[in-house]
Design a protein around this motif. Structure first.
Motif, PDB file in Angstrom:
ATOM      1  N   SER A 143      58.357  68.693  70.656  1.00 53.59           N
ATOM      2  CA  SER A 143      58.223  69.924  69.876  1.00 53.59           C
ATOM      3  C   SER A 143      57.624  69.658  68.506  1.00 53.59           C
ATOM      4  CB  SER A 143      59.591  70.603  69.731  1.00 53.59           C
ATOM      5  OG  SER A 143      60.500  69.777  69.020  1.00 53.59           O
ATOM      6  N   GLU A 144      57.980  68.520  67.913  1.00 50.42           N
ATOM      7  CA  GLU A 144      57.406  68.166  66.612  1.00 50.42           C
ATOM      8  C   GLU A 144      55.908  67.896  66.735  1.00 50.42           C
ATOM      9  OE1 GLU A 144      60.133  66.989  67.885  1.00 50.42           O
ATOM     10  OE2 GLU A 144      61.777  66.976  66.417  1.00 50.42           O
ATOM     11  N   CYS A 145      55.520  67.211  67.799  1.00 48.17           N
ATOM     12  CA  CYS A 145      54.095  66.965  68.036  1.00 48.17           C
ATOM     13  C   CYS A 145      53.352  68.279  68.239  1.00 48.17           C
ATOM     14  CB  CYS A 145      53.902  66.059  69.247  1.00 48.17           C
ATOM     15  SG  CYS A 145      54.445  64.359  68.994  1.00 48.17           S
ATOM     16  N   ASP A 146      53.989  69.208  68.944  1.00 48.47           N
ATOM     17  CA  ASP A 146      53.366  70.515  69.163  1.00 48.47           C
ATOM     18  C   ASP A 146      53.130  71.232  67.836  1.00 48.47           C
ATOM     19  OD1 ASP A 146      53.374  70.123  71.874  1.00 48.47           O
ATOM     20  OD2 ASP A 146      55.185  71.315  72.247  1.00 48.47           O
ATOM     21  N   ALA A 147      54.089  71.116  66.915  1.00 51.86           N
ATOM     22  CA  ALA A 147      53.940  71.776  65.612  1.00 51.86           C
ATOM     23  C   ALA A 147      52.759  71.207  64.846  1.00 51.86           C
ATOM     24  CB  ALA A 147      55.228  71.629  64.799  1.00 51.86           C
ATOM     25  N   VAL A 148      52.603  69.889  64.890  1.00 51.27           N
ATOM     26  CA  VAL A 148      51.473  69.252  64.213  1.00 51.27           C
ATOM     27  C   VAL A 148      50.159  69.665  64.865  1.00 51.27           C
ATOM     28  CG1 VAL A 148      50.364  67.027  63.801  1.00 51.27           C
ATOM     29  CG2 VAL A 148      52.796  67.312  63.325  1.00 51.27           C
ATOM     30  N   GLU A 149      50.137  69.652  66.187  1.00 55.42           N
ATOM     31  CA  GLU A 149      48.906  70.013  66.907  1.00 55.42           C
ATOM     32  C   GLU A 149      48.526  71.469  66.647  1.00 55.42           C
ATOM     33  OE1 GLU A 149      49.908  68.967  70.888  1.00 55.42           O
ATOM     34  OE2 GLU A 149      50.089  66.830  70.406  1.00 55.42           O
ATOM     35  N   LYS A 150      49.515  72.351  66.537  1.00 51.24           N
ATOM     36  CA  LYS A 150      49.236  73.754  66.221  1.00 51.24           C
ATOM     37  C   LYS A 150      48.623  73.880  64.832  1.00 51.24           C
ATOM     38  CE  LYS A 150      51.383  78.311  65.799  1.00 51.24           C
ATOM     39  NZ  LYS A 150      52.658  79.084  65.886  1.00 51.24           N
ATOM     40  N   LEU A 151      49.173  73.139  63.858  1.00 45.95           N
ATOM     41  CA  LEU A 151      48.616  73.153  62.501  1.00 45.95           C
ATOM     42  C   LEU A 151      47.152  72.743  62.515  1.00 45.95           C
ATOM     43  CD1 LEU A 151      49.145  73.221  59.335  1.00 45.95           C
ATOM     44  CD2 LEU A 151      49.551  70.767  59.541  1.00 45.95           C
ATOM     45  N   LEU A 152      46.838  71.678  63.249  1.00 44.73           N
ATOM     46  CA  LEU A 152      45.451  71.197  63.307  1.00 44.73           C
ATOM     47  C   LEU A 152      44.554  72.185  64.032  1.00 44.73           C
ATOM     48  CD1 LEU A 152      46.120  67.432  64.100  1.00 44.73           C
ATOM     49  CD2 LEU A 152      45.451  68.427  61.902  1.00 44.73           C
ATOM     50  N   SER A 153      45.059  72.788  65.098  1.00 47.06           N
ATOM     51  CA  SER A 153      44.265  73.757  65.842  1.00 47.06           C
ATOM     52  C   SER A 153      43.904  74.957  64.973  1.00 47.06           C
ATOM     53  CB  SER A 153      45.026  74.210  67.085  1.00 47.06           C
ATOM     54  OG  SER A 153      44.307  75.190  67.796  1.00 47.06           O
ATOM     55  N   LEU A 154      44.881  75.454  64.221  1.00 48.92           N
ATOM     56  CA  LEU A 154      44.607  76.580  63.331  1.00 48.92           C
ATOM     57  C   LEU A 154      43.601  76.190  62.252  1.00 48.92           C
ATOM     58  CD1 LEU A 154      48.232  78.004  62.915  1.00 48.92           C
ATOM     59  CD2 LEU A 154      46.345  79.052  64.160  1.00 48.92           C
ATOM     60  N   ALA A 155      43.773  74.992  61.687  1.00 48.56           N
ATOM     61  CA  ALA A 155      42.853  74.539  60.638  1.00 48.56           C
ATOM     62  C   ALA A 155      41.432  74.388  61.180  1.00 48.56           C
ATOM     63  CB  ALA A 155      43.331  73.225  60.048  1.00 48.56           C
ATOM     64  N   ARG A 156      41.326  73.904  62.372  1.00 45.33           N
ATOM     65  CA  ARG A 156      40.002  73.701  62.978  1.00 45.33           C
ATOM     66  C   ARG A 156      39.223  75.006  63.061  1.00 45.33           C
ATOM     67  NH1 ARG A 156      39.028  71.728  69.193  1.00 45.33           N
ATOM     68  NH2 ARG A 156      36.770  71.432  69.074  1.00 45.33           N
ATOM     69  N   PHE A 157      39.929  76.116  63.261  1.00 45.75           N
ATOM     70  CA  PHE A 157      39.277  77.416  63.399  1.00 45.75           C
ATOM     71  C   PHE A 157      39.401  78.267  62.137  1.00 45.75           C
ATOM     72  CE2 PHE A 157      40.156  76.163  67.799  1.00 45.75           C
ATOM     73  CZ  PHE A 157      38.876  76.266  68.338  1.00 45.75           C
ATOM     74  N   GLY A 158      39.611  77.585  61.000  1.00 50.50           N
ATOM     75  CA  GLY A 158      39.495  78.272  59.720  1.00 50.50           C
ATOM     76  C   GLY A 158      40.772  78.865  59.162  1.00 50.50           C
ATOM     77  N   ARG A 159      41.929  78.444  59.668  1.00 50.49           N
ATOM     78  CA  ARG A 159      43.191  78.919  59.103  1.00 50.49           C
ATOM     79  C   ARG A 159      43.950  77.714  58.562  1.00 50.49           C
ATOM     80  NH1 ARG A 159      46.326  82.616  63.243  1.00 50.49           N
ATOM     81  NH2 ARG A 159      47.760  82.654  61.453  1.00 50.49           N
ATOM     82  N   SER A 160      43.699  77.430  57.288  1.00 49.68           N
ATOM     83  CA  SER A 160      44.271  76.229  56.665  1.00 49.68           C
ATOM     84  C   SER A 160      45.778  76.339  56.572  1.00 49.68           C
ATOM     85  CB  SER A 160      43.684  76.033  55.268  1.00 49.68           C
ATOM     86  OG  SER A 160      42.291  75.855  55.334  1.00 49.68           O
ATOM     87  N   GLY A 161      46.414  75.190  56.412  1.00 44.43           N
ATOM     88  CA  GLY A 161      47.856  75.172  56.280  1.00 44.43           C
ATOM     89  C   GLY A 161      48.371  73.824  55.851  1.00 44.43           C
ATOM     90  N   SER A 162      49.681  73.752  55.616  1.00 43.71           N
ATOM     91  CA  SER A 162      50.307  72.506  55.196  1.00 43.71           C
ATOM     92  C   SER A 162      51.639  72.367  55.923  1.00 43.71           C
ATOM     93  CB  SER A 162      50.528  72.490  53.680  1.00 43.71           C
ATOM     94  OG  SER A 162      51.415  73.527  53.300  1.00 43.71           O
ATOM     95  N   LEU A 163      52.144  71.138  55.937  1.00 44.69           N
ATOM     96  CA  LEU A 163      53.403  70.856  56.603  1.00 44.69           C
ATOM     97  C   LEU A 163      54.069  69.677  55.913  1.00 44.69           C
ATOM     98  CD1 LEU A 163      55.197  71.633  59.057  1.00 44.69           C
ATOM     99  CD2 LEU A 163      54.014  69.851  60.348  1.00 44.69           C
ATOM    100  N   VAL A 164      55.339  69.831  55.573  1.00 42.59           N
ATOM    101  CA  VAL A 164      56.134  68.759  54.990  1.00 42.59           C
ATOM    102  C   VAL A 164      57.058  68.218  56.077  1.00 42.59           C
ATOM    103  CG1 VAL A 164      57.821  68.118  53.235  1.00 42.59           C
ATOM    104  CG2 VAL A 164      56.049  69.806  52.707  1.00 42.59           C
ATOM    105  N   VAL A 165      56.848  66.961  56.473  1.00 44.49           N
ATOM    106  CA  VAL A 165      57.678  66.319  57.489  1.00 44.49           C
ATOM    107  C   VAL A 165      58.776  65.550  56.771  1.00 44.49           C
ATOM    108  CG1 VAL A 165      57.721  64.725  59.436  1.00 44.49           C
ATOM    109  CG2 VAL A 165      55.699  66.137  59.030  1.00 44.49           C
ATOM    110  N   ARG A 166      60.027  65.963  56.976  1.00 44.02           N
ATOM    111  CA  ARG A 166      61.151  65.371  56.254  1.00 44.02           C
ATOM    112  C   ARG A 166      62.066  64.601  57.188  1.00 44.02           C
ATOM    113  NH1 ARG A 166      62.196  66.946  51.134  1.00 44.02           N
ATOM    114  NH2 ARG A 166      61.030  68.709  50.295  1.00 44.02           N
ATOM    115  N   GLY A 167      62.727  63.608  56.632  1.00 42.73           N
ATOM    116  CA  GLY A 167      63.720  62.873  57.409  1.00 42.73           C
ATOM    117  C   GLY A 167      64.072  61.564  56.734  1.00 42.73           C
ATOM    118  N   GLU A 168      65.102  60.906  57.257  1.00 39.40           N
ATOM    119  CA  GLU A 168      65.561  59.648  56.686  1.00 39.40           C
ATOM    120  C   GLU A 168      64.579  58.526  56.993  1.00 39.40           C
ATOM    121  OE1 GLU A 168      68.384  57.714  60.073  1.00 39.40           O
ATOM    122  OE2 GLU A 168      69.234  59.388  58.963  1.00 39.40           O
ATOM    123  N   ALA A 169      64.774  57.384  56.374  1.00 40.13           N
ATOM    124  CA  ALA A 169      63.925  56.224  56.623  1.00 40.13           C
ATOM    125  C   ALA A 169      64.016  55.829  58.094  1.00 40.13           C
ATOM    126  CB  ALA A 169      64.358  55.054  55.741  1.00 40.13           C
ATOM    127  N   GLY A 170      62.855  55.583  58.710  1.00 46.85           N
ATOM    128  CA  GLY A 170      62.823  55.130  60.097  1.00 46.85           C
ATOM    129  C   GLY A 170      62.966  56.224  61.126  1.00 46.85           C
TER     130      GLY A 170
END
Length: 741
Positions: free
Chosen positions: A9-36
């Motif tokens: 699901s996390e990979c899907d979220a990243v891929e969706k962000l890139l897909s939208l950006a590719r077609f002109g809908r820019s965006g950002s994403l903060v990936v949070r979590g502990e070390a490792g």
């Protein structure tokens, strides 16, 4: 990738962000979590996916040792794109050049730097979609983090994506990224953890040991991959124990340390050089290696073991590898590595980095190196990097052979550390400075800083008196600084409440007069002191002249008085008392802008609180809430007295009875906020607003009447309007008329 087991699901979220950006809908994403937890693996997945989709990718990595270098992280990200800066408007191109140290100039406006970066990235993205990756963004310097957050909030149709990896820690969030879309990575569940462990282990594994590893790793993916690699074969075949005295990241770091220690000595030295220079500059690494007589081939064992990768940039397998290598090295070896890097760094292109490496390379005191660091501190301040200036001055003090120079640099460093929000470091430098020798002026400056830190931490009742004493000490030595200290004392007395304010105001009026022409800060001191001793009618005209002068000075293109910038917060509060909303908005917004630009975390919370209250008065309640939350988070991270007044006022204007009542009650019970203090009076004002809105006019009248007695004229004036409304609606027009007059 094995590292991404259980992350579909996390990979899907990243891929969706890139897909939208590719077609002109820019965006950002903060990936949070502990070390490792898998942030780096997810960013690498984004990297590979973007390349497969014809994106251009510009990666960067925050480095703990670079947190003091203003704009260092931003420069790392933008360096491959700088050939396109010719398309930027001249003011933006100039601001970016000064920020990156490409040429001299006044400290750059971070708004202009942000616009320059936004336009630069948009220009590049016109040719092909662009992905900006920032791993370990929690270690970005404050200036870079703020600019990149600014850009991330403003991308729209540029075919641009920004992904930030941020490590969670006990020190709080990386505040500039608050409010951006987030993707939190949790630990793996039992089944996914077992799948990943099975993929990591290539030898038969005793079931008992397998269960111990699963238990120790606790679903942390990097631990699942690395713990088996760092266990000796007897344990893999049925050993009994794993080290349990260390946290998972510490255990991983220890494993990386053992693996690096097994490499040939020359390879270990090259690893140390790479760990000592976090920019990832390959050319710099090879120049430093050549200075040490290391052939490029010595890198091979480190690459084979997977600890290091050298391509267009030097990359460690994980940030813990870098810290493990550096912490395990002996002090002489660290000095050798930094010395080689200093020799390999161009003194014209990057004098500050060279000065820093030289400072880590010397053994014992060295006045020449200390002087170089002091010059670097001056350049850092000019670029708006107060935290960097503080770091340079701290190290300069440590390297100073002469006690007088050491004390002077420690005192200057203490002031810079306090301004940047590093209170404990400021106190440590104060102790060094106090050992002296100090002349009378420096001794007075030391007492001034002690009092300022004390007020920041505890609001002690004796602080206004200590500031008054410091002002009197400074009077024959530095009239301008003395008058500013009187203003500090007066402000502290007003905030604390009590009768000190009138006494200090009278002392300020009797102090040596300002030089001619008077500075805006001198006008502010006279206006406030006159108001507190002679009343609103006597002081208001001078107070208005003062705050207009501060506004004009702060926005001046030339001849700007930076001393006035320090008083924007107090000038803004005075604008509330003038009932001038436009002037208030200009002062409050400018105060936040300049505090952000300077990285002045000691004063930024108060600036944010004032701007939050201003936003409430403008009806912009959502923004007010964001500002108040940011102020609270910074205060928690840097220490200091909790500031509740923006939250309590926002709650009142929202009609949130539970929140407002609870905050008011906690303020009333807190010994840090005695009766008559601005915080207590603001809570009473908030209760008046709330109860007028709810129709509880008797309660509102009583709360407003108490708040009207505040020495803070912004509160007493605002509370008067609430008192008038409560009296009218309660059927007491005579009291309302008297208050109105």
């Amino acid at each position: 990738m094995a590292d991404l087991v259980g992350r579909r699901s996390e990979c899907d979220a990243v891929e969706k962000l890139l897909s939208l950006a590719r077609f002109g809908r820019s965006g950002s994403l903060v990936v949070r979590g502990e070390a490792g937890i898998g942030k780096t693996a997810l960013l690498e997945h984004a990297h590979q996916t973007a390349l497969a989709s014809a994106f251009r990718v510009v990666p960067s990595v925050g480095a703990e040792s670079e947190t003091q270098f203003a704009f260092a992280g931003l420069h790392q990200l933008c360096a491959p794109l700088l050939e396109r800066t010719g398309t930027l408007p001249e003011p933006q191109r100039t601001a970016l050049g000064v920020a990156f140290g490409l040429h001299g100039g006044a400290a750059p406006d971070r708004f202009l730097v942000g616009l320059a970066v936004l336009n630069l990235l948009a220009e590049v993205a016109e040719e092909q979609p662009l992905l900006c990756l920032v791993d370990d963004a929690q270690w970005l310097d404050e200036a870079s983090a703020q600019v990149l957050a600014f850009v991330a909030r403003r991308v729209g149709a540029e075919r641009l994506a920004l992904v930030f990896g941020v490590r969670d820690s006990d020190d709080g969030d990386r505040l500039p990224f608050a409010g951006l879309p987030e993707l939190g990575l949790e630990r793996l569940g039992a089944s996914d953890a077992r799948v990943l462990l099975n993929a990591a282990v290539r030898t038969p594994l005793d079931e008992g040991v397998r269960e111990r590893i699963l238990a120790e790793a606790g679903g942390n993916p990097l631990a699942l991959l690395e713990l088996p690699r760092n266990m000796r074969s007897p344990y893999l075949a049925g050993g009994f124990e794993l080290p349990d005295a260390l946290s998972v990241p510490r255990r991983l770091e220890e494993g990386f340390r053992r693996r690096s220690a097994s490499l040939p000595p020359q390879t270990q030295l090259l690893l140390l050089v790479a760990a000592s220079e976090p920019t990832g500059d390959v050319a710099l690494l090879w120049r430093a290696a050549a200075h040490l007589g290391l052939a490029r081939e010595v890198a091979t064992p480190a690459e084979v073991t997977g600890l290091l990768e050298i391509d267009v940039r030097v990359r460690f397998r994980h940030p813990l590898v870098r810290s493990a290598v550096y912490q395990a090295a002996t002090l002489p070896d660290r000095r050798r590595a930094h010395g080689a890097l200093a020799e390999a760094t161009d003194p014209q292109a990057d004098p500050d980095r060279r000065a820093w490496h030289r400072a880590q390379a010397v053994f014992g005191a060295d006045e020449e190196v200390a002087e170089g660091l002091e010059r670097s501190a001056e350049r850092a301040r000019a670029r708006g990097g107060v935290a960097a200036a503080a770091a340079f001055l701290q190290r300069a003090a440590e390297l100073s052979p002469e006690p007088a120079a050491r004390a002077r640099r420690a005192l200057d460093g203490g002031h810079a550390k306090h301004e940047s929000g590093a209170t404990e470091a400021a106190l440590a430098l104060l102790a060094v400075a106090a050992a002296g020798p100090l002349d009378a002026l420096k001794r007075a400056r030391l007492e001034l800083l002690r009092a300022q830190i004390g007020f920041h931490l505890t609001r002690d009742s004796d602080v206004p008196g200590r500031l008054l004493d410091a002002a009197k000490m400074l009077a024959p030595l530095d009239t301008a600084l003395s008058r500013e200290t009187y203003l500090h004392a007066l402000d502290a007395a007003v905030i604390n409440g009590g009768d000190d304010a009138t006494h200090i105001a009278a002392a300020a009026l009797a102090a040596p007069p300002a030089e001619v022409p008077a500075r805006p800060v001198d006008l502010l001191l006279d206006g406030l002191a006159t108001t507190l001793t002679g009343g609103y009618t006597a002081g208001a005209p001078g107070l208005r002249r003062a705050i207009e002068a501060i506004r004009d000075s702060s926005y001046a293109d030339t001849g700007r008085d930076r001393h006035s910038d320090r008083w924007l917060w107090l000038a803004g509060r005075s604008a509330v008392a003038m009932f001038d909303d436009e002037l208030l908005y200009l002062l409050a917004s400018r105060n936040v802008q300049l505090a952000r630009e300077a990285g002045a975390l000691a004063t930024l919370p108060t600036a944010l609180n004032l701007f939050s209250i201003t936003s409430v008065l403008m009806g912009e309640l959502a923004r007010a809430g964001e500002l108040a939350a940011e102020a609270a988070a910074i205060t928690q991270a840097t220490g200091g007295v909790e500031l509740r007044h923006a939250r309590v006022i926002l709650g009142a204007w929202r009609g949130d009875q539970a929140e407002t009542t609870a905050l008011s009650a906690s303020t009333a019970q807190d010994v840090a906020y005695p009766d008559g203090s601005t915080d207590a009076s603001q809570a009473q004002y908030a209760m008046a607003v709330l109860n007028n809105g709810l129709g509880n006019y008797a309660v509102a009248q009583e709360a407003a009447a108490q708040a009207c007695t505040s020495r803070e004229i912004a509160i007493s004036g605002s509370s008067l309007t609430e008192f008038i409304e409560a009296c009218v609606r309660a059927g007491q027009p005579e009291r309302a008329t008297q208050a109105m007059e």
